[in-house]
Design an enzyme around this catalytic site. Structure first.
Site, PDB file in Angstrom:
ATOM      1  N   ASP A  35     -20.976  30.542 -57.809  1.00  0.00           N
ATOM      2  CA  ASP A  35     -21.497  31.284 -56.986  1.00  0.00           C
ATOM      3  C   ASP A  35     -22.579  32.676 -58.787  1.00  0.00           C
ATOM      4  O   ASP A  35     -21.021  33.577 -58.962  1.00  0.00           O
ATOM      5  CB  ASP A  35     -21.897  32.526 -55.791  1.00  0.00           C
ATOM      6  N   PHE A  59     -33.786  28.129 -64.894  1.00  0.00           N
ATOM      7  CA  PHE A  59     -34.103  28.937 -63.819  1.00  0.00           C
ATOM      8  C   PHE A  59     -33.898  30.079 -63.240  1.00  0.00           C
ATOM      9  O   PHE A  59     -33.642  31.323 -64.400  1.00  0.00           O
ATOM     10  CB  PHE A  59     -33.832  28.135 -62.799  1.00  0.00           C
TER      11      PHE A  59
HETATM   12  P1  ITT Z   1     -26.717  26.977 -54.690  1.00  0.00           P
HETATM   13  O1  ITT Z   1     -26.216  28.189 -54.153  1.00  0.00           O
HETATM   14  O2  ITT Z   1     -26.930  25.988 -54.026  1.00  0.00           O
HETATM   15  O3  ITT Z   1     -25.421  26.320 -56.130  1.00  0.00           O
HETATM   16  P2  ITT Z   1     -29.019  28.724 -55.686  1.00  0.00           P
HETATM   17  O4  ITT Z   1     -29.925  28.657 -56.351  1.00  0.00           O
HETATM   18  O5  ITT Z   1     -28.761  30.103 -54.788  1.00  0.00           O
HETATM   19  O6  ITT Z   1     -27.892  27.766 -55.717  1.00  0.00           O
HETATM   20  P3  ITT Z   1     -26.635  31.041 -56.728  1.00  0.00           P
HETATM   21  O7  ITT Z   1     -26.012  31.579 -55.676  1.00  0.00           O
HETATM   22  O8  ITT Z   1     -25.325  30.862 -57.397  1.00  0.00           O
HETATM   23  O9  ITT Z   1     -27.459  29.171 -57.068  1.00  0.00           O
HETATM   24  O10 ITT Z   1     -27.351  31.685 -57.762  1.00  0.00           O
HETATM   25  C1  ITT Z   1     -27.986  33.164 -57.061  1.00  0.00           C
HETATM   26  C2  ITT Z   1     -29.296  32.944 -58.446  1.00  0.00           C
HETATM   27  O11 ITT Z   1     -28.749  33.626 -59.034  1.00  0.00           O
HETATM   28  C3  ITT Z   1     -30.377  31.502 -58.346  1.00  0.00           C
HETATM   29  O12 ITT Z   1     -31.256  31.560 -57.443  1.00  0.00           O
HETATM   30  C4  ITT Z   1     -30.908  32.464 -59.274  1.00  0.00           C
HETATM   31  O13 ITT Z   1     -32.134  33.365 -58.779  1.00  0.00           O
HETATM   32  C5  ITT Z   1     -30.279  32.836 -60.403  1.00  0.00           C
HETATM   33  N1  ITT Z   1     -29.113  32.435 -61.280  1.00  0.00           N
HETATM   34  C6  ITT Z   1     -28.282  32.122 -61.331  1.00  0.00           C
HETATM   35  N2  ITT Z   1     -27.544  31.707 -62.236  1.00  0.00           N
HETATM   36  C7  ITT Z   1     -28.244  31.592 -62.905  1.00  0.00           C
HETATM   37  C8  ITT Z   1     -28.998  31.592 -64.413  1.00  0.00           C
HETATM   38  O14 ITT Z   1     -28.158  30.636 -64.972  1.00  0.00           O
HETATM   39  N3  ITT Z   1     -30.114  31.620 -64.852  1.00  0.00           N
HETATM   40  C9  ITT Z   1     -30.864  32.646 -64.236  1.00  0.00           C
HETATM   41  N4  ITT Z   1     -30.806  32.907 -63.316  1.00  0.00           N
HETATM   42  C10 ITT Z   1     -29.587  32.163 -62.821  1.00  0.00           C
END
Ligand code: ITT
Length: 193
Positions: free
Chosen positions: A68, A148
């Site tokens: 996360d 992303f």
């Molecule tokens: P999963 O839970 O399915 O793994 P998610 O997109 O919900 O995918 P997270 O809960 O870990 O992933 O991340 C929360 C948000 O933080 C995600 O939707 C992005 O907007 C941001 N985020 C996470 N990692 C990032 C990265 O490497 N670069 C830019 N934004 C990121």
């Protein structure tokens, strides 16, 4: 070695597979017949990573890991943090999240921010946590189309371009997630010996 990664985010999968290399083959929830959204309802990154890993383990009986990640902005008291995915709306609307972040930072001279990733690994019934952090700053307009989420707004310290202007390999050289994943890989290698 095959290992199950609790994510529905294809970008993450690509980044993590690139860090782990060919020794580890990532398997997805979909590969195991899990197609519903994996719950993440906890108030901390640690809690959510743990909840995702435990959920997937309960559904499949397999060893697995989950991450996360949150963007923690100094001038916003650490927001959006654990709410990064649903900052502007209920869904994962990256464009709306980025617009809201820029609006909330309008006129703000302190642009310091960091990404923080927590990984929960469930192996043989035991949980192990790994953390990765990258410090940087938020710019005032989006730049780049790779990656992303908040990548088009975040420039890591020591660089003059955003994560969205980097290749996966360049982002992985410094990113929060790559740092956490390297700790995970070191641990997995250490117990293989
Ligand atoms: P999963 O839970 O399915 O793994 P998610 O997109 O919900 O995918 P997270 O809960 O870990 O992933 O991340 C929360 C948000 O933080 C995600 O939707 C992005 O907007 C941001 N985020 C996470 N990692 C990032 C990265 O490497 N670069 C830019 N934004 C990121």
């Amino acid at each position: 070695m095959k290992i199950l990664f609790a994510t529905n985010n294809a970008h993450k999968l690509k980044e993590v597979q690139a860090v782990l290399g060919p020794t580890f083959e990532l398997v997805t929830p979909h590969d195991c017949g899990v197609d519903e959204e994996i719950p993440e309802e906890q108030p901390t990154l640690e809690g959510n990573a743990s909840q995702k890993a435990h959920y997937l383990h309960a559904r499949t009986g397999l060893d697995c890991f989950a991450d996360d990640t949150g963007l923690e902005v100094e001038a916003l008291g650490g927001a959006p943090g654990v709410h990064s995915a649903r900052y502007a709306t209920d869904g994962h609307d990256f464009a709306a999240n980025n617009r809201l972040l820029l609006r909330n930072l309008e006129g703000q001279t302190n642009r310091r921010a960091r990404f923080r990733t927590v990984i929960s690994l469930l192996l043989g019934g035991e949980e192990h946590l790994f953390e990765g952090v990258v410090q940087g700053r938020i710019i005032d307009h989006e730049q780049g189309s790779e990656g992303f989420g908040y990548d088009p707004l975040f420039i890591p310290d020591g660089y003059d371009r955003t994560f969205a202007q980097m290749t996966t390999e360049q982002k992985n050289a410094v990113s929060h997630r790559a740092r956490a994943v390297r700790k995970l890989a070191d641990y997995l290698h250490s117990i293989e010996k």
